[in-house]
Scaffold this motif. Structure first.
Motif, mmCIF file in Angstrom:
data_model
loop_
_atom_site.group_PDB
_atom_site.id
_atom_site.type_symbol
_atom_site.label_atom_id
_atom_site.label_comp_id
_atom_site.label_asym_id
_atom_site.label_seq_id
_atom_site.Cartn_x
_atom_site.Cartn_y
_atom_site.Cartn_z
ATOM 1 N N GLN A 156 -14.599 -41.109 21.516
ATOM 2 C CA GLN A 156 -15.892 -40.794 20.903
ATOM 3 C C GLN A 156 -16.637 -42.071 20.521
ATOM 4 N N GLY A 157 -15.898 -43.065 20.054
ATOM 5 C CA GLY A 157 -16.510 -44.350 19.698
ATOM 6 C C GLY A 157 -17.110 -45.064 20.886
ATOM 7 N N GLU A 158 -16.585 -44.789 22.071
ATOM 8 C CA GLU A 158 -17.120 -45.397 23.293
ATOM 9 C C GLU A 158 -18.111 -44.477 24.009
ATOM 10 N N GLY A 159 -18.473 -43.360 23.370
ATOM 11 C CA GLY A 159 -19.493 -42.487 23.916
ATOM 12 C C GLY A 159 -19.014 -41.448 24.912
ATOM 13 N N HIS A 160 -17.702 -41.241 25.014
ATOM 14 C CA HIS A 160 -17.176 -40.212 25.913
ATOM 15 C C HIS A 160 -17.212 -38.848 25.232
ATOM 16 N N LYS A 161 -17.510 -37.819 25.991
ATOM 17 C CA LYS A 161 -17.480 -36.447 25.478
ATOM 18 C C LYS A 161 -16.033 -35.951 25.552
ATOM 19 N N VAL A 162 -15.504 -35.497 24.433
ATOM 20 C CA VAL A 162 -14.127 -35.003 24.362
ATOM 21 C C VAL A 162 -14.171 -33.483 24.313
ATOM 22 N N THR A 163 -13.519 -32.844 25.281
ATOM 23 C CA THR A 163 -13.437 -31.383 25.315
ATOM 24 C C THR A 163 -11.980 -30.975 25.502
ATOM 25 N N GLY A 164 -11.675 -29.751 25.153
ATOM 26 C CA GLY A 164 -10.318 -29.238 25.343
ATOM 27 C C GLY A 164 -9.357 -29.777 24.307
ATOM 28 N N SER A 165 -8.115 -29.348 24.429
ATOM 29 C CA SER A 165 -7.076 -29.779 23.495
ATOM 30 C C SER A 165 -6.108 -30.717 24.211
ATOM 31 N N SER A 166 -5.238 -31.318 23.440
ATOM 32 C CA SER A 166 -4.303 -32.293 24.004
ATOM 33 C C SER A 166 -3.033 -31.614 24.488
ATOM 34 N N MET A 167 -2.263 -32.372 25.250
ATOM 35 C CA MET A 167 -0.932 -31.966 25.661
ATOM 36 C C MET A 167 -0.034 -33.186 25.536
ATOM 37 N N LEU A 168 1.252 -32.951 25.526
ATOM 38 C CA LEU A 168 2.245 -34.020 25.486
ATOM 39 C C LEU A 168 2.932 -34.080 26.830
ATOM 40 N N ALA A 169 2.995 -35.263 27.413
ATOM 41 C CA ALA A 169 3.706 -35.481 28.680
ATOM 42 C C ALA A 169 4.865 -36.438 28.404
ATOM 43 N N ARG A 170 6.089 -35.971 28.670
ATOM 44 C CA ARG A 170 7.284 -36.798 28.454
ATOM 45 C C ARG A 170 7.923 -37.093 29.806
ATOM 46 N N TYR A 171 8.159 -38.376 30.083
ATOM 47 C CA TYR A 171 8.592 -38.811 31.406
ATOM 48 C C TYR A 171 10.083 -39.081 31.551
ATOM 49 N N ASN A 172 10.829 -39.091 30.482
ATOM 50 C CA ASN A 172 12.222 -39.540 30.546
ATOM 51 C C ASN A 172 13.213 -38.455 30.179
ATOM 52 N N PRO A 173 14.432 -38.554 30.739
ATOM 53 C CA PRO A 173 15.489 -37.621 30.332
ATOM 54 C C PRO A 173 15.940 -37.925 28.902
ATOM 55 N N PRO A 174 16.647 -36.988 28.278
ATOM 56 C CA PRO A 174 17.001 -37.155 26.864
ATOM 57 C C PRO A 174 17.916 -38.343 26.570
ATOM 58 N N TRP A 175 18.616 -38.861 27.543
ATOM 59 C CA TRP A 175 19.531 -39.975 27.285
ATOM 60 C C TRP A 175 18.831 -41.340 27.344
ATOM 61 N N THR A 176 17.536 -41.370 27.637
ATOM 62 C CA THR A 176 16.799 -42.642 27.643
ATOM 63 C C THR A 176 16.670 -43.149 26.208
ATOM 64 N N LEU A 177 16.912 -44.424 26.034
ATOM 65 C CA LEU A 177 16.822 -45.037 24.710
ATOM 66 C C LEU A 177 15.395 -44.894 24.170
ATOM 67 N N GLY A 178 15.281 -44.543 22.892
ATOM 68 C CA GLY A 178 13.997 -44.240 22.263
ATOM 69 C C GLY A 178 12.873 -45.217 22.528
ATOM 70 N N PRO A 179 13.077 -46.519 22.275
ATOM 71 C CA PRO A 179 11.977 -47.467 22.468
ATOM 72 C C PRO A 179 11.539 -47.606 23.938
ATOM 73 N N LEU A 180 12.372 -47.133 24.858
ATOM 74 C CA LEU A 180 12.074 -47.269 26.287
ATOM 75 C C LEU A 180 11.502 -46.000 26.891
ATOM 76 N N ARG A 181 11.289 -44.990 26.074
ATOM 77 C CA ARG A 181 10.752 -43.708 26.550
ATOM 78 C C ARG A 181 9.240 -43.825 26.778
ATOM 79 N N THR A 182 8.735 -43.101 27.785
ATOM 80 C CA THR A 182 7.308 -43.088 28.097
ATOM 81 C C THR A 182 6.750 -41.692 27.812
ATOM 82 N N ASN A 183 5.727 -41.659 26.989
ATOM 83 C CA ASN A 183 5.026 -40.426 26.632
ATOM 84 C C ASN A 183 3.533 -40.655 26.785
ATOM 85 N N GLU A 184 2.827 -39.569 27.024
ATOM 86 C CA GLU A 184 1.363 -39.638 27.050
ATOM 87 C C GLU A 184 0.830 -38.441 26.278
#
Length: 184
Positions: A156-184
Motif C-alpha cells: 500500500q505504501g508503494e501504491g499497489h492495490k491489495v485485494t483478497g486474503s493471504s495464504m501460507l506457503a510452506r516449502y520444506n518437510p517437517p524435519w528441516t531445521l527451523g532457521p533453514l525453512r522457506t515460507n511465503e
C-alpha cells in the motif's frame, strides 16, 4: 539429507517474476491443480496433511480413483478456499483449507484422479498475479499475521492495490531445521 538443510528438491509451481524488490516479489502464476481438505487454522493441521498425503499415496495405497501414486511437490498451502483457488474476487471466501499442489503433469482438474474420500477435493487454481514475502523459521499464527501486515503495509505504501486474503506457503518437510525453512 539436503532437505534437513532447507534444499527444496521437489517440483514447485512455475511463475513469472513481474517485480522483484528487496522484501517481496510480485509474481504471475499460470493455472495449476491443487488437492485440498479442511483444516483447523492457518498453521496447524496434522489431520489435514494426513488426508492429503493419503490421496497421493505417502502412507501406502493412494486414496484416489486411479490408485495412482502422485509425487509430493511444494509448497503445502494453507488459506481460505477462495484464496487457494483464485476465486476470492468472485464470491464467498469459503472455509479454511490445506492444499497440495499437484505435479504439472496434471494440467487441469479433469486429468487428476478423483479422491476416494469425501473430505478431499481437487480444483483448478487460478491465482494470476500475487505478491509474496519470503521468511524463514517455523510459521506460527503470530508470524503469519505479522508477515501479512508487513506485506500489506509495504504494498500500500508503494501504491499497489491489495485485494483478497493471504495464504501460507510452506516449502520444506517437517524435519528441516527451523532457521533453514522457506515460507511465503
Amino acid at each position: 539429507m539436503g532437505a534437513m538443510f532447507g534444499k527444496v528438491a521437489v517440483e514447485v509451481p512455475q511463475y513469472e517474476v513481474l517485480l522483484k524488490k528487496p522484501l517481496y516479489e510480485i509474481r504471475k502464476y499460470p493455472p495449476f491443480v491443487i488437492v485440498s481438505t479442511s483444516t483447523e487454522d492457518m498453521v496447524e493441521g496434522n489431520n489435514s496433511f494426513g488426508r492429503l498425503a493419503r490421496y497421493i499415496g505417502v502412507f501406502g495405497s493412494p486414496e484416489n480413483s486411479k490408485k495412482e501414486a502422485i509425487s509430493m511437490t511444494a509448497p503445502v498451502l494453507t488459506g481460505l478456499e477462495s484464496t487457494l483457488t483464485g476465486a476470492g474476487r468472485q464470491g464467498s471466501p469459503g472455509s479454511m483449507k490445506m492444499s497440495f499442489v499437484l505435479p504439472s503433469v496434471y494440467k487441469d482438474v479433469r486429468h487428476a484422479p478423483d479422491p476416494t474420500s469425501s473430505d478431499v477435493s481437487v480444483a483448478n487454481a487460478h491465482w494470476g498475479t500475487v505478491a509474496c514475502l519470503t521468511f524463514s523459521g517455523w510459521a506460527s499464527a503470530a508470524d503469519c499475521d505479522a508477515k501479512e501486515a508487513e506485506l500489506k503495509k509495504i504494498l500500500q505504501g508503494e501504491g499497489h492495490k491489495v485485494t483478497g486474503s493471504s495464504m501460507l506457503a510452506r516449502y520444506n518437510p517437517p524435519w528441516t531445521l527451523g532457521p533453514l525453512r522457506t515460507n511465503e
